[in-house]
Design a protein around this motif. Structure first.
Motif, PDB file in Angstrom:
ATOM      1  N   ARG A  31       0.838  -1.204   0.000  1.00  0.00           N
ATOM      2  CA  ARG A  31       0.000   0.000   0.000  1.00  0.00           C
ATOM      3  C   ARG A  31       0.875   1.257   0.000  1.00  0.00           C
ATOM      4  NH1 ARG A  31      -5.215   1.544   1.457  1.00  0.00           N
ATOM      5  NH2 ARG A  31      -5.309   3.594   2.417  1.00  0.00           N
ATOM      6  N   ALA A  32       1.929   1.256   0.832  1.00  0.00           N
ATOM      7  CA  ALA A  32       2.820   2.415   0.912  1.00  0.00           C
ATOM      8  C   ALA A  32       3.529   2.668  -0.418  1.00  0.00           C
ATOM      9  CB  ALA A  32       3.838   2.220   2.033  1.00  0.00           C
ATOM     10  N   VAL A  33       3.967   1.603  -1.091  1.00  0.00           N
ATOM     11  CA  VAL A  33       4.621   1.760  -2.404  1.00  0.00           C
ATOM     12  C   VAL A  33       3.637   2.370  -3.398  1.00  0.00           C
ATOM     13  CG1 VAL A  33       5.551   0.475  -4.380  1.00  0.00           C
ATOM     14  CG2 VAL A  33       6.385   0.005  -2.083  1.00  0.00           C
ATOM     15  N   PHE A  34       2.400   1.877  -3.406  1.00  0.00           N
ATOM     16  CA  PHE A  34       1.398   2.421  -4.320  1.00  0.00           C
ATOM     17  C   PHE A  34       1.126   3.899  -4.020  1.00  0.00           C
ATOM     18  CE2 PHE A  34      -3.061   3.385  -5.332  1.00  0.00           C
ATOM     19  CZ  PHE A  34      -3.011   3.219  -6.702  1.00  0.00           C
ATOM     20  N   LEU A  35       1.010   4.252  -2.759  1.00  0.00           N
ATOM     21  CA  LEU A  35       0.752   5.651  -2.409  1.00  0.00           C
ATOM     22  C   LEU A  35       1.952   6.543  -2.730  1.00  0.00           C
ATOM     23  CD1 LEU A  35      -1.311   5.202   0.872  1.00  0.00           C
ATOM     24  CD2 LEU A  35      -2.148   5.828  -1.421  1.00  0.00           C
ATOM     25  N   ARG A  36       3.178   6.002  -2.599  1.00  0.00           N
ATOM     26  CA  ARG A  36       4.358   6.773  -3.025  1.00  0.00           C
ATOM     27  C   ARG A  36       4.326   7.002  -4.535  1.00  0.00           C
ATOM     28  NH1 ARG A  36       7.281   3.296   0.389  1.00  0.00           N
ATOM     29  NH2 ARG A  36       8.410   2.391  -1.369  1.00  0.00           N
ATOM     30  N   GLU A  53       1.832   9.829  -5.125  1.00  0.00           N
ATOM     31  CA  GLU A  53       2.427  11.123  -4.745  1.00  0.00           C
ATOM     32  C   GLU A  53       3.449  11.574  -5.778  1.00  0.00           C
ATOM     33  OE1 GLU A  53       4.067  10.668  -0.822  1.00  0.00           O
ATOM     34  OE2 GLU A  53       2.096  10.165   0.031  1.00  0.00           O
ATOM     35  N   ALA A  54       4.295  10.650  -6.225  1.00  0.00           N
ATOM     36  CA  ALA A  54       5.323  10.990  -7.210  1.00  0.00           C
ATOM     37  C   ALA A  54       4.684  11.410  -8.528  1.00  0.00           C
ATOM     38  CB  ALA A  54       6.271   9.811  -7.422  1.00  0.00           C
ATOM     39  N   ALA A  55       3.625  10.714  -8.929  1.00  0.00           N
ATOM     40  CA  ALA A  55       2.960  11.056 -10.192  1.00  0.00           C
ATOM     41  C   ALA A  55       2.364  12.453 -10.114  1.00  0.00           C
ATOM     42  CB  ALA A  55       1.889  10.026 -10.519  1.00  0.00           C
ATOM     43  N   THR A  56       1.664  12.763  -9.042  1.00  0.00           N
ATOM     44  CA  THR A  56       1.045  14.080  -8.905  1.00  0.00           C
ATOM     45  C   THR A  56       2.097  15.181  -8.817  1.00  0.00           C
ATOM     46  OG1 THR A  56      -0.951  13.160  -7.931  1.00  0.00           O
ATOM     47  CG2 THR A  56      -0.488  15.475  -7.443  1.00  0.00           C
ATOM     48  N   ALA A  57       3.225  14.880  -8.190  1.00  0.00           N
ATOM     49  CA  ALA A  57       4.307  15.856  -8.062  1.00  0.00           C
ATOM     50  C   ALA A  57       5.191  15.926  -9.304  1.00  0.00           C
ATOM     51  CB  ALA A  57       5.162  15.525  -6.843  1.00  0.00           C
ATOM     52  N   TRP A  79      -1.036  16.656 -14.837  1.00  0.00           N
ATOM     53  CA  TRP A  79      -1.133  15.242 -14.461  1.00  0.00           C
ATOM     54  C   TRP A  79      -1.266  15.145 -12.945  1.00  0.00           C
ATOM     55  CZ3 TRP A  79      -2.118  10.876 -16.859  1.00  0.00           C
ATOM     56  CH2 TRP A  79      -1.907   9.674 -16.201  1.00  0.00           C
ATOM     57  N   ARG A  80      -2.406  14.638 -12.512  1.00  0.00           N
ATOM     58  CA  ARG A  80      -2.613  14.322 -11.097  1.00  0.00           C
ATOM     59  C   ARG A  80      -3.186  12.914 -11.018  1.00  0.00           C
ATOM     60  NH1 ARG A  80      -4.872  19.496 -10.739  1.00  0.00           N
ATOM     61  NH2 ARG A  80      -6.920  18.625 -10.381  1.00  0.00           N
ATOM     62  N   PHE A  81      -2.757  12.180 -10.013  1.00  0.00           N
ATOM     63  CA  PHE A  81      -3.146  10.782  -9.821  1.00  0.00           C
ATOM     64  C   PHE A  81      -3.612  10.665  -8.382  1.00  0.00           C
ATOM     65  CE2 PHE A  81      -2.133   6.309  -8.910  1.00  0.00           C
ATOM     66  CZ  PHE A  81      -2.568   5.669 -10.070  1.00  0.00           C
ATOM     67  N   GLU A  82      -4.946  10.570  -8.190  1.00  0.00           N
ATOM     68  CA  GLU A  82      -5.510  10.640  -6.851  1.00  0.00           C
ATOM     69  C   GLU A  82      -6.388   9.423  -6.553  1.00  0.00           C
ATOM     70  OE1 GLU A  82      -6.185  15.365  -6.449  1.00  0.00           O
ATOM     71  OE2 GLU A  82      -7.184  14.397  -8.147  1.00  0.00           O
ATOM     72  N   PRO A  83      -5.777   8.373  -5.976  1.00  0.00           N
ATOM     73  CA  PRO A  83      -6.567   7.187  -5.645  1.00  0.00           C
ATOM     74  C   PRO A  83      -7.489   7.450  -4.451  1.00  0.00           C
ATOM     75  CG  PRO A  83      -4.289   6.917  -4.939  1.00  0.00           C
ATOM     76  CD  PRO A  83      -4.366   8.220  -5.678  1.00  0.00           C
ATOM     77  N   ASP A  84      -8.629   6.799  -4.453  1.00  0.00           N
ATOM     78  CA  ASP A  84      -9.536   6.814  -3.308  1.00  0.00           C
ATOM     79  C   ASP A  84      -8.914   5.882  -2.269  1.00  0.00           C
ATOM     80  OD1 ASP A  84     -11.497   6.374  -1.413  1.00  0.00           O
ATOM     81  OD2 ASP A  84     -13.106   6.049  -2.865  1.00  0.00           O
ATOM     82  N   GLN A  85      -8.237   6.448  -1.294  1.00  0.00           N
ATOM     83  CA  GLN A  85      -7.458   5.643  -0.350  1.00  0.00           C
ATOM     84  C   GLN A  85      -8.314   4.668   0.453  1.00  0.00           C
ATOM     85  OE1 GLN A  85      -4.306   7.537   1.810  1.00  0.00           O
ATOM     86  NE2 GLN A  85      -3.982   9.036   0.190  1.00  0.00           N
ATOM     87  N   ASP A  86      -9.575   5.008   0.686  1.00  0.00           N
ATOM     88  CA  ASP A  86     -10.454   4.098   1.427  1.00  0.00           C
ATOM     89  C   ASP A  86     -10.894   2.901   0.594  1.00  0.00           C
ATOM     90  OD1 ASP A  86     -10.325   5.716   3.692  1.00  0.00           O
ATOM     91  OD2 ASP A  86     -12.086   6.882   3.100  1.00  0.00           O
TER      92      ASP A  86
END
Length: 161
Positions: free
Chosen positions: A37-42, A45-49, A97-104
């Motif tokens: 999960r942490a790798v996916f969220l990183r 974050e990297a994609a949006t940044a 480019w923003r990549f915003e997953p629904d974390q829940d």
């Protein structure tokens, strides 16, 4: 003689069943799920940044002598291999480019001892005809266990509409 060979075969199977886990998925534990999960969220974050180094850090590297496990497959295009995927990210990072997953809603399903499927409904904002537009996607990814920990190998974004 035939009965004795069968008996040896049955005994070997019983011994193996005691040594090998009942299911390879059992080898993926709670710590692994948190790391995936942490790798996916990183990655998100990297994609949006627009952080190409952050993307580089989350993608799998092929072990020496092994085939490249990285791919990015979408409806309109396919990128095979880590370098092709990295070049794709370099190109899309030039625009909006923003990549915003629904974390829940993120789901992680072990596929074996060293692989897991990630499913995440995600809002992606990108340039469409020169103007930013946000679209829903169902993003499926495969994470693999590497010598560096869990990394992303396969990315498959599917438009949700």
């Amino acid at each position: 003689m035939m009965i004795r060979l069968r008996s040896i075969g049955v005994t070997a199977m019983l011994l193996l069943s005691q040594v090998l886990p009942a299911s390879a998925a059992e080898a993926v534990g709670p710590d692994d799920l948190r790391e995936i999960r942490a790798v996916f969220l990183r990655q998100a974050e990297a994609a949006t940044a627009h952080d190409i180094g952050g993307i580089d850090a989350v993608l799998a590297h092929a072990a020496p002598g092994q085939p490249d496990p990285v791919s990015f497959i979408a409806r309109a295009y396919r990128f095979w291999g880590r370098e092709a995927v990295m070049e794709h990210f370099r190109a899309i990072f030039r625009g909006t480019w923003r990549f915003e997953p629904d974390q829940d809603a993120i789901r992680i399903v072990p596929l074996g001892a060293d692989a897991a499927q990630i499913f995440a409904p995600t809002r992606v904002t990108l340039d469409v005809g020169g103007a930013p537009a946000t679209q829903p996607f169902l993003v499926e990814e495969v994470a693999i266990r590497t010598t560096d920990g869990w990394r992303i190998a396969i990315i498959v974004p599917v438009p949700a509409q």
